[in-house]
Enzyme design. Structure first.
Site, PDB file in Angstrom:
ATOM      1  N   GLU A 299      -9.923   9.798 -47.058  1.00  0.00           N
ATOM      2  CA  GLU A 299      -8.542  10.031 -46.618  1.00  0.00           C
ATOM      3  C   GLU A 299      -7.793   8.721 -46.376  1.00  0.00           C
ATOM      4  O   GLU A 299      -7.385   8.448 -45.244  1.00  0.00           O
ATOM      5  CB  GLU A 299      -8.546  10.809 -45.303  1.00  0.00           C
TER       6      GLU A 299
ATOM      7  N   TYR B 116       0.907  -2.605 -31.125  1.00  0.00           N
ATOM      8  CA  TYR B 116      -0.486  -3.082 -31.312  1.00  0.00           C
ATOM      9  C   TYR B 116      -0.576  -4.588 -31.535  1.00  0.00           C
ATOM     10  O   TYR B 116      -1.587  -5.064 -32.036  1.00  0.00           O
ATOM     11  CB  TYR B 116      -1.122  -2.494 -32.576  1.00  0.00           C
TER      12      TYR B 116
ATOM     13  N   CYS C   1      16.747  -3.324 -27.352  1.00  0.00           N
ATOM     14  CA  CYS C   1      16.818  -3.875 -25.998  1.00  0.00           C
ATOM     15  C   CYS C   1      15.455  -3.843 -25.319  1.00  0.00           C
ATOM     16  O   CYS C   1      15.224  -3.076 -24.377  1.00  0.00           O
ATOM     17  CB  CYS C   1      17.853  -3.103 -25.192  1.00  0.00           C
ATOM     18  N   GLU C   2      14.556  -4.606 -25.834  1.00  0.00           N
ATOM     19  CA  GLU C   2      13.203  -4.777 -25.300  1.00  0.00           C
ATOM     20  C   GLU C   2      12.803  -6.205 -25.631  1.00  0.00           C
ATOM     21  O   GLU C   2      12.874  -6.599 -26.803  1.00  0.00           O
ATOM     22  CB  GLU C   2      12.204  -3.874 -26.044  1.00  0.00           C
TER      23      GLU C   2
ATOM     24  N   ARG D  20      -3.092   4.063 -45.012  1.00  0.00           N
ATOM     25  CA  ARG D  20      -2.613   2.678 -45.059  1.00  0.00           C
ATOM     26  C   ARG D  20      -2.911   2.003 -46.410  1.00  0.00           C
ATOM     27  O   ARG D  20      -2.064   1.291 -46.962  1.00  0.00           O
ATOM     28  CB  ARG D  20      -3.363   1.927 -43.953  1.00  0.00           C
TER      29      ARG D  20
END
Ligand code: PLP
Length: 430
Positions: A285, A329, A356-357, A288
């Site tokens: 499966e 991550y 806004c972070e 990515r």
């Protein structure tokens, strides 16, 4: 590998990245469809050499849009879905339902009902609750559905390492060591409605070595032989999940699909030879590994902030809303100037998103040639878990998605507009 045209611009699927940005706007996610097909065919070709039965089931959580489902169908693939949304995307794409597997640790009654109504090929059963729901939904009918049991194999792999433990602390699958998996097997074998085709296990993500898969094959074959002796059941399929690593930056040195597959098949044959089992089919499966390096995020550079002796930020018109992975991550990416990707660097900058972070940083310490506001920046290998994890944080619309192949670019997901964003809102006072 970066491709350029005679103007020295980055090309994606044979299309000029600067033209794509101008024609479709930014932020824009562009897929090189040739690369998607190539990656998929690498998995198929490696299995074809081994002569064993197999299926490549694309994990659509990596990118779940109609266009990719259609490409995977054209490539004769199977499809994994994990929600009614992914399932209905496959339906809308015209994907053959018999080649769809339905995953998830908390499928709802409604989702299972939908899967049965749509005649989904396989349900990968995760827990006892789901077994009960399926039995209830099928009670009183003559229907049967193919199922696999998802097992928590006690093996976790990530990059080069894998850990093997008797028990695994995971929300997914039936635990083997405590006997829950065996109990589930007995329940399924006793059911009139559930037709067990085999076992499933998934050991991790961004895996760069085959040793975890070798350990998994050994474990599943041993278990299958043991359960064959006890219950007379042998699996037609062993599904080993996904997790095949890709190159995000030069530091990543992934294996080719054939490296994984040849070792898996060698181990499988050797382990099966020690038992009375027939050789099962292998299903994989990959998510990515199919779409990751085929995807490029194109942004327009805006503000620049130089903090003397510390850092230079260049801000782009996207960020964590279209690619949460760096903030979530600490995922690493590589960026380049689309108008001149091969130019020598003259500066090291940190690429900041527009959200806004403070943590909305796409790439830290990226060497780049001189840049100006309005230039197009390309972030590479953003094709997996970028758009599929996109959000509307700060009420910013999600970007458009384009598929490019042989010099032709096609819009496959429209850009979200302000009216899309407020479409579901209702007035409180009026
Ligand atoms: N299969 C299962 C059960 C998964 O949970 C995942 C990812 O979470 C995948 C396949 C796809 O993994 P990847 O995209 O790393 O190949």
């Amino acid at each position: 590998m970066v491709k350029t045209n005679t103007q020295g611009h980055l090309t994606i699927g044979g299309c000029d990245a600067i033209d794509l940005a101008h024609n479709f706007g930014t932020p824009l996610i562009v897929y090189d469809v040739t690369k998607i097909r190539y990656q998929f065919e690498q998995f198929q070709a490696a299995f074809d050499e081994t002569k064993i039965n197999y299926e490549i089931s694309y994990a659509s959580k990596a990118l779940a849009i109609k266009a990719i489902d259609q490409v995977i169908n054209q490539e004769q693939g199977h499809l994994d879905v994990v929600s009614s949304g992914e399932l209905m995307t496959a339906v809308a794409a015209g994907f053959p339902m018999a080649k769809v597997s339905f995953h998830g640790n908390n499928k709802t009654r409604a989702e299972l009902n939908l899967a049965l109504d749509q005649h989904v090929g396989t349900i990968i059963v995760d827990n006892f609750y789901e077994l009960t729901l399926l039995e209830q939904l099928l009670a009183g009918t003559a229907s049967q559905i193919n199922v696999m049991l998802r097992l928590a194999p006690g093996i976790t792999a990530h990059t080069h390492e894998y850990i093997q433990t008797g028990q695994v602390d995971s929300k997914f699958g039936f635990d083997i060591a405590s006997g829950q998996a065996e109990q589930a097997l007995k329940q399924v074998l006793a059911s009139q409605h559930l037709h067990l085709i085999g076992y499933h296990a998934h050991i991790g993500s961004q895996i760069m070595a085959v040793n975890g898969f070798s350990a998994l094959v050994k474990k599943l074959v041993k278990l299958s032989a043991n359960w064959q002796e006890k219950y007379g059941y042998q699996p037609a399929v062993l599904n080993l999940g996904g997790g095949f690593g890709i190159q995000y930056t030069a530091n990543d040195q992934p294996l080719l699909p054939k490296n994984f597959i040849h070792q898996i098949v060698t181990d499988l044959k050797a382990e099966i030879a020690k038992t009375n089992l027939n050789l099962p089919a292998i299903w994989l499966e990959p998510g990515r590994a199919i779409v990751g390096t085929a995807g490029y995020s194109l942004y327009t550079i805006g503000a620049r902030k130089e903090i003397p002796n510390l850092r230079t930020y260049i801000s782009v018109d996207g960020g964590m809303g279209d690619n949460i992975r760096p903030s979530l991550y600490q995922a690493k990416y590589q960026a380049l100037l689309a108008s001149n990707p091969l130019a020598s660097p003259t500066q090291t900058v940190t690429v900041a998103g527009r959200y806004c972070e403070s943590g909305d940083i796409l790439v830290k310490n990226q060497p780049l040639p001189d840049t100006s506001p309005g230039d197009i920046l390309a972030v590479l290998a953003t094709g997996a878990y970028g758009y599929s994890m996109a959000s509307n944080y700060n009420r910013v619309g999600r970007p458009a998605v384009v598929f490019a192949e042989n010099g032709q670019a096609k819009l496959v997901v429209k850009r979200e507009t302000a009216s899309d964003l407020i479409r579901l809102d209702l007035d409180y006072l009026n």
